[in-house]
Design a protein around this motif. Sequence first.
Motif, PDB file in Angstrom:
ATOM      1  N   ALA A   1     -11.660   1.610  -4.290  1.00  0.00           N
ATOM      2  CA  ALA A   1     -11.674   0.219  -3.840  1.00  0.00           C
ATOM      3  C   ALA A   1     -11.788   0.115  -2.327  1.00  0.00           C
ATOM      4  O   ALA A   1     -12.561  -0.690  -1.796  1.00  0.00           O
ATOM      5  CB  ALA A   1     -10.409  -0.495  -4.331  1.00  0.00           C
ATOM      6  N   VAL A   2     -11.010   0.928  -1.601  1.00  0.00           N
ATOM      7  CA  VAL A   2     -11.082   0.896  -0.144  1.00  0.00           C
ATOM      8  C   VAL A   2     -12.446   1.382   0.332  1.00  0.00           C
ATOM      9  O   VAL A   2     -13.053   0.806   1.247  1.00  0.00           O
ATOM     10  CB  VAL A   2      -9.953   1.748   0.475  1.00  0.00           C
TER      11      VAL A   2
ATOM     12  N   TRP B   1     -14.983  -0.762   2.580  1.00  0.00           N
ATOM     13  CA  TRP B   1     -15.462  -0.211   3.855  1.00  0.00           C
ATOM     14  C   TRP B   1     -16.993  -0.187   3.889  1.00  0.00           C
ATOM     15  O   TRP B   1     -17.602  -0.507   4.902  1.00  0.00           O
ATOM     16  CB  TRP B   1     -14.905   1.191   4.058  1.00  0.00           C
ATOM     17  N   THR B   2     -17.599   0.219   2.773  1.00  0.00           N
ATOM     18  CA  THR B   2     -19.062   0.255   2.708  1.00  0.00           C
ATOM     19  C   THR B   2     -19.648  -1.130   2.926  1.00  0.00           C
ATOM     20  O   THR B   2     -20.611  -1.319   3.678  1.00  0.00           O
ATOM     21  CB  THR B   2     -19.528   0.800   1.346  1.00  0.00           C
ATOM     22  N   MET B   3     -19.032  -2.122   2.282  1.00  0.00           N
ATOM     23  CA  MET B   3     -19.494  -3.502   2.440  1.00  0.00           C
ATOM     24  C   MET B   3     -19.343  -3.958   3.883  1.00  0.00           C
ATOM     25  O   MET B   3     -20.233  -4.600   4.454  1.00  0.00           O
ATOM     26  CB  MET B   3     -18.703  -4.419   1.505  1.00  0.00           C
ATOM     27  N   ALA B   4     -18.231  -3.618   4.531  1.00  0.00           N
ATOM     28  CA  ALA B   4     -17.982  -4.042   5.904  1.00  0.00           C
ATOM     29  C   ALA B   4     -18.915  -3.336   6.885  1.00  0.00           C
ATOM     30  O   ALA B   4     -19.478  -3.953   7.784  1.00  0.00           O
ATOM     31  CB  ALA B   4     -16.530  -3.768   6.273  1.00  0.00           C
ATOM     32  N   LEU B   5     -19.096  -2.051   6.711  1.00  0.00           N
ATOM     33  CA  LEU B   5     -19.933  -1.283   7.625  1.00  0.00           C
ATOM     34  C   LEU B   5     -21.384  -1.719   7.558  1.00  0.00           C
ATOM     35  O   LEU B   5     -22.130  -1.578   8.530  1.00  0.00           O
ATOM     36  CB  LEU B   5     -19.825   0.211   7.303  1.00  0.00           C
TER      37      LEU B   5
ATOM     38  N   THR C   1      -4.869  -1.693   4.160  1.00  0.00           N
ATOM     39  CA  THR C   1      -3.648  -2.241   3.558  1.00  0.00           C
ATOM     40  C   THR C   1      -3.224  -1.538   2.267  1.00  0.00           C
ATOM     41  O   THR C   1      -2.052  -1.173   2.123  1.00  0.00           O
ATOM     42  CB  THR C   1      -3.815  -3.753   3.303  1.00  0.00           C
ATOM     43  N   PRO C   2      -4.120  -1.321   1.281  1.00  0.00           N
ATOM     44  CA  PRO C   2      -3.667  -0.656   0.044  1.00  0.00           C
ATOM     45  C   PRO C   2      -3.080   0.726   0.281  1.00  0.00           C
ATOM     46  O   PRO C   2      -2.147   1.139  -0.411  1.00  0.00           O
ATOM     47  CB  PRO C   2      -4.939  -0.584  -0.811  1.00  0.00           C
ATOM     48  N   VAL C   3      -3.643   1.456   1.260  1.00  0.00           N
ATOM     49  CA  VAL C   3      -3.116   2.785   1.559  1.00  0.00           C
ATOM     50  C   VAL C   3      -1.699   2.691   2.094  1.00  0.00           C
ATOM     51  O   VAL C   3      -0.787   3.417   1.669  1.00  0.00           O
ATOM     52  CB  VAL C   3      -4.032   3.512   2.562  1.00  0.00           C
TER      53      VAL C   3
ATOM     54  N   LEU D   1     -15.005  -3.553  -6.644  1.00  0.00           N
ATOM     55  CA  LEU D   1     -14.583  -4.182  -7.896  1.00  0.00           C
ATOM     56  C   LEU D   1     -14.303  -3.132  -8.966  1.00  0.00           C
ATOM     57  O   LEU D   1     -13.375  -3.294  -9.767  1.00  0.00           O
ATOM     58  CB  LEU D   1     -15.654  -5.157  -8.381  1.00  0.00           C
ATOM     59  N   SER D   2     -15.075  -2.054  -8.974  1.00  0.00           N
ATOM     60  CA  SER D   2     -14.804  -0.968  -9.921  1.00  0.00           C
ATOM     61  C   SER D   2     -13.432  -0.359  -9.654  1.00  0.00           C
ATOM     62  O   SER D   2     -12.689  -0.024 -10.589  1.00  0.00           O
ATOM     63  CB  SER D   2     -15.893   0.111  -9.809  1.00  0.00           C
ATOM     64  N   GLY D   3     -13.084  -0.213  -8.365  1.00  0.00           N
ATOM     65  CA  GLY D   3     -11.763   0.301  -8.019  1.00  0.00           C
ATOM     66  C   GLY D   3     -10.653  -0.618  -8.472  1.00  0.00           C
ATOM     67  O   GLY D   3      -9.600  -0.163  -8.932  1.00  0.00           O
TER      68      GLY D   3
END
Length: 297
Positions: free
Chosen positions: A128-129, A133-137, A101-103, A276-278
């Motif tokens: 951020a994306v 993605w890392t969290m989801a994967l 979405t952000p992209v 969160l850093s993003g």
Amino acid sequence: MSDATPRWRAIAALLFGACVIGVSPILFRLADTGPAAAAFWRLFFAVPLLLAMTWRTEGGPGRPTGLGAIAGVMFAGDLIFWHYGIQLTTVAKATVLSNLTPVVVTLFAWIFLRERPRLQFLAAVALAVGGAWTMALAKGSGAAGINEPLGDLLSAATAFWYALYMLAIGAGRRTTSAGRLMVWSSIVGAPIMLVAALMLGEQILPLSLGGWAACVGLGLTHVFGQGAIAWALGRLPTSTASVVVLVQPIVAGLLGWLLFAEALGPLQGLGAAIALSGVVLAQWATRPRAQPSTPNT
């Protein structure tokens, strides 16, 4: 709409809205209806409260607006595509693809709304994306989806639908209050979701009191979560808002851990920290530029 609203208040409202919406996947799991039917009940229970709020603060919902109707159609598409995408493919892949979405928002806002992003903001989007993605994967454990190619397509379309929803709300907020936009987008979106649920042969009515309570809760998350996001969209660039709402899957993941014992692994924690850093970097990158002082002559 007041341009004098402090930026921190808009950011706080956006974060609040994203956190509230992060509860909705938990409630969706507890609502014993079909996917599109749960989305219908979400808007069905939201509309009376939204109407009451607009009557109290603005004397009524006003006339239907074109952008409000467009937002309703886009939001219906977002919920229906995501719910069915996650059924057909793996949860991890559906989450990854919907986080585009952000992209999409950044590209649309840049091309059509002339909200040209700074280089630092593009880096924040990537960070951020990438974290989301890392969290989801890191969630998945090998189970294959029912129809992964179709599920992947529907999940990717989710990002497109939600991006268009945010852009429609952002454009509508230039002339219309958040409350009125929420009323008309919900009135338009609800019947679309009901028709979709009927055509797909879903279970429409919740089968338990707990299911009804979850559906009412979904309505409340819509009013206060999407309502806060819509309010903030009148005071922040759309591209900035789309990055901040990446807090949403992090909240959902934490609630899943607390309520359903779905433990967060080290890679998931790392992804959350990166996302969160993003978000923080996005706020820094879009802060108002300091105006150079001019010497007195």
